[in-house]
Scaffold this motif. Structure first.
Motif, PDB file in Angstrom:
ATOM      1  N   VAL A  18       0.832  -1.206   0.000  1.00 23.21           N
ATOM      2  CA  VAL A  18       0.000   0.000   0.000  1.00 23.21           C
ATOM      3  C   VAL A  18       0.869   1.259   0.000  1.00 23.21           C
ATOM      4  N   ILE A  19       1.940   1.258   0.806  1.00 25.82           N
ATOM      5  CA  ILE A  19       2.827   2.421   0.868  1.00 25.82           C
ATOM      6  C   ILE A  19       3.497   2.662  -0.491  1.00 25.82           C
ATOM      7  N   ILE A  20       4.015   1.572  -1.088  1.00 25.99           N
ATOM      8  CA  ILE A  20       4.668   1.705  -2.397  1.00 25.99           C
ATOM      9  C   ILE A  20       3.684   2.207  -3.443  1.00 25.99           C
ATOM     10  N   LEU A  21       2.474   1.642  -3.439  1.00 21.27           N
ATOM     11  CA  LEU A  21       1.452   2.061  -4.398  1.00 21.27           C
ATOM     12  C   LEU A  21       1.089   3.530  -4.201  1.00 21.27           C
ATOM     13  N   ALA A  22       0.964   3.958  -2.932  1.00 18.53           N
ATOM     14  CA  ALA A  22       0.640   5.350  -2.642  1.00 18.53           C
ATOM     15  C   ALA A  22       1.748   6.285  -3.130  1.00 18.53           C
ATOM     16  N   LEU A  23       3.002   5.887  -2.954  1.00 17.17           N
ATOM     17  CA  LEU A  23       4.121   6.709  -3.410  1.00 17.17           C
ATOM     18  C   LEU A  23       4.161   6.799  -4.933  1.00 17.17           C
ATOM     19  N   VAL A  24       3.903   5.680  -5.595  1.00 22.42           N
ATOM     20  CA  VAL A  24       3.887   5.679  -7.066  1.00 22.42           C
ATOM     21  C   VAL A  24       2.779   6.582  -7.588  1.00 22.42           C
ATOM     22  N   LEU A  25       1.586   6.466  -6.998  1.00 15.42           N
ATOM     23  CA  LEU A  25       0.468   7.305  -7.424  1.00 15.42           C
ATOM     24  C   LEU A  25       0.739   8.779  -7.131  1.00 15.42           C
ATOM     25  N   ALA A  26       1.410   9.060  -5.999  1.00 16.72           N
ATOM     26  CA  ALA A  26       1.751  10.438  -5.665  1.00 16.72           C
ATOM     27  C   ALA A  26       2.729  11.014  -6.681  1.00 16.72           C
ATOM     28  N   TYR A  27       3.682  10.209  -7.119  1.00 17.45           N
ATOM     29  CA  TYR A  27       4.634  10.672  -8.138  1.00 17.45           C
ATOM     30  C   TYR A  27       3.924  10.918  -9.470  1.00 17.45           C
ATOM     31  N   ILE A  28       3.060   9.976  -9.872  1.00 17.17           N
ATOM     32  CA  ILE A  28       2.305  10.159 -11.113  1.00 17.17           C
ATOM     33  C   ILE A  28       1.459  11.416 -11.041  1.00 17.17           C
ATOM     34  N   SER A  29       0.818  11.649  -9.892  1.00 14.78           N
ATOM     35  CA  SER A  29       0.010  12.851  -9.703  1.00 14.78           C
ATOM     36  C   SER A  29       0.845  14.111  -9.870  1.00 14.78           C
ATOM     37  N   SER A  30       2.066  14.100  -9.346  1.00  6.01           N
ATOM     38  CA  SER A  30       2.943  15.269  -9.458  1.00  6.01           C
ATOM     39  C   SER A  30       3.329  15.532 -10.907  1.00  6.01           C
ATOM     40  N   VAL A  31       3.614  14.468 -11.650  1.00  3.60           N
ATOM     41  CA  VAL A  31       3.935  14.638 -13.073  1.00  3.60           C
ATOM     42  C   VAL A  31       2.727  15.188 -13.826  1.00  3.60           C
ATOM     43  N   MET A  32       1.541  14.655 -13.514  1.00 10.52           N
ATOM     44  CA  MET A  32       0.328  15.084 -14.211  1.00 10.52           C
ATOM     45  C   MET A  32      -0.014  16.557 -13.947  1.00 10.52           C
ATOM     46  N   GLU A  33       0.420  17.086 -12.814  1.00  6.08           N
ATOM     47  CA  GLU A  33       0.194  18.513 -12.549  1.00  6.08           C
ATOM     48  C   GLU A  33       0.826  19.363 -13.642  1.00  6.08           C
ATOM     49  N   PHE A  34       2.044  19.034 -14.027  1.00  9.20           N
ATOM     50  CA  PHE A  34       2.738  19.766 -15.080  1.00  9.20           C
ATOM     51  C   PHE A  34       2.129  19.461 -16.449  1.00  9.20           C
ATOM     52  N   VAL A  35       1.725  18.206 -16.654  1.00 10.52           N
ATOM     53  CA  VAL A  35       1.101  17.826 -17.922  1.00 10.52           C
ATOM     54  C   VAL A  35      -0.193  18.619 -18.141  1.00 10.52           C
ATOM     55  N   LEU A  36      -0.995  18.770 -17.085  1.00 12.79           N
ATOM     56  CA  LEU A  36      -2.252  19.503 -17.214  1.00 12.79           C
ATOM     57  C   LEU A  36      -2.009  20.973 -17.514  1.00 12.79           C
ATOM     58  N   VAL A  37      -1.083  21.588 -16.797  1.00 12.48           N
ATOM     59  CA  VAL A  37      -0.800  23.007 -17.034  1.00 12.48           C
ATOM     60  C   VAL A  37      -0.344  23.225 -18.471  1.00 12.48           C
ATOM     61  N   GLU A  38       0.599  22.418 -18.939  1.00 10.44           N
ATOM     62  CA  GLU A  38       1.100  22.578 -20.310  1.00 10.44           C
ATOM     63  C   GLU A  38       0.000  22.312 -21.334  1.00 10.44           C
ATOM     64  N   SER A  39      -0.861  21.332 -21.067  1.00 12.92           N
ATOM     65  CA  SER A  39      -1.958  21.026 -21.994  1.00 12.92           C
ATOM     66  C   SER A  39      -2.922  22.198 -22.115  1.00 12.92           C
TER      67      SER A  39
END
Length: 357
Positions: A95-116
């Motif tokens: 669960v911890i690893i999955l939460a960290l992976v999702l948190a990283y993906i979420s952080s990347v998507m923040e920049f993807v959304l702004v640029e889009s």
């Protein structure tokens, strides 16, 4: 004095309309919906198709299960019982690893959304690869904030927890009950304060993402730049926070009404489909309830997934509007900082000198 948070509403609405409707592109909506979901901005709903209930008679007893299968179940049960602690630790780590992976993906998507939104062009994989580094910086920033919050909670509460653990006399004259009540209120107060502080920091962090993206600086440097600008023009930010609360409430009410309508329609449709399917299976399988539910369960699960995606799809424009509002406010508030917004670039290409800000 002009309040930028109010002035940005009309322009944000216009940009949202151009992005989503001029022209309408179904796959663009799908990609933006996926990005918003990965960020965590999509609503999470529990629901789906049929809402079924059955009594204990529908569940087969141990006598109804063949001996071989019963032995297998018993072996599995014994194995789980013998290794319970290992399974629990493994599940927690997973669960911890999955939460960290999702948190990283979420952080990347923040920049993807702004640029889009700034470019009005959604290039999911290209932007994702481009912002892996910046997303990792934002991930570390959020991880550091979470660690600080936990440390602050621990510093304040651990002395009281130690005091409570040291109390052994629970007699009438003891203040243990009062101490527990005090600790509970203290925890509530700390959480309340951290929510407010977290909201303020989150607001600065959201403003820092486009600053980091278009200034070429790290998220830490961008956050420092936003704080410095806040020191120079704090009145606009205070009003911005108030305005955003009002705007979020208004948007939530509108989205809530739409979601309720969609949910009612979907629920009725799924109930009809599941009801017909249940009757057909009952006739074909001669009332074998266990087998019927084995077939229906995947159907209901798919319906739940479809329902969640449909709600996210119709809710996505609200997230896009709020993000455009933030970007437009940032343009007005941090005027020396340039955001290459798509509509301004189009107007400069056609020689239109009208200012959007």
């Amino acid at each position: 004095m002009s309040w930028y948070v109010v002035d940005a509403v009309d322009k944000a609405f216009e940009r949202t309309k151009k992005c989503l409707l001029e022209p309408f592109d179904f796959w663009k909506w799908v990609k933006l919906t996926i990005i918003v979901l990965l960020i965590g901005g999509g609503a999470s709903f529990n629901g789906g198709g049929g809402n079924y209930s059955f009594d204990g008679s529908d569940v087969p007893s141990s006598q109804d299960i063949p001996a071989g299968i019963s032995d297998i179940f018993q072996m599995i049960s014994n194995n789980i019982a013998a290794n319970a602690s290992g399974y629990i630790i493994g599940a927690v780590l997973l669960v911890i690893i999955l939460a960290l992976v999702l948190a990283y993906i979420s952080s990347v998507m923040e920049f993807v959304l702004v640029e889009s939104l700034v470019s009005n062009s959604v290039k999911f994989w290209e932007y994702s690869r481009s912002f892996l580094g910046k997303g990792f910086g934002l991930f570390l920033f959020r991880l550091l904030l979470g660690f600080i919050y936990l440390v602050l909670i621990a510093i304040v509460t651990l002395p009281f927890i130690y005091y409570l653990m040291s109390q052994t006399d629970a007699g009438p004259g003891n203040s243990l009950a009062a101490s527990i009540a005090y600790l509970i209120f203290l925890l509530i107060f700390i959480i309340f304060v951290l929510v407010i502080v977290g909201g303020i920091i989150g607001s600065f962090l959201n403003l820092s993402i486009p600053v980091s993206l278009y200034s070429g600086s790290s998220i830490f440097s961008a956050f420092s730049m936003v704080l410095k600008k806040f020191g120079q023009d704090w009145q606009q930010i205070i009003i911005y926070w108030i305005g955003r609360i009002v705007l979020n409430i208004a948007v939530a009410i509108i989205v809530g009404i739409v979601v309720l309508i969609i949910a009612a329609i979907a629920l009725m449709l799924f109930l009809v489909i599941d009801g017909v399917l249940y009757l057909v299976l009952s006739a074909l399988l001669l009332g074998s309830d266990l087998l019927i539910w084995i077939i229906l369960a995947p159907v209901i699960f798919i319906q739940i997934i479809v329902f969640i995606l449909a709600i996210a799809f119709v809710s996505m424009p609200a997230s896009i509007f709020l993000k455009y509002h933030m970007l437009t406010f940032l343009q007005m508030w941090y005027s020396r900082f340039e955001i290459p917004m798509f509509d301004q670039l189009q107007d400069s290409d056609t020689g239109d000198t009208e200012s959007y800000l």
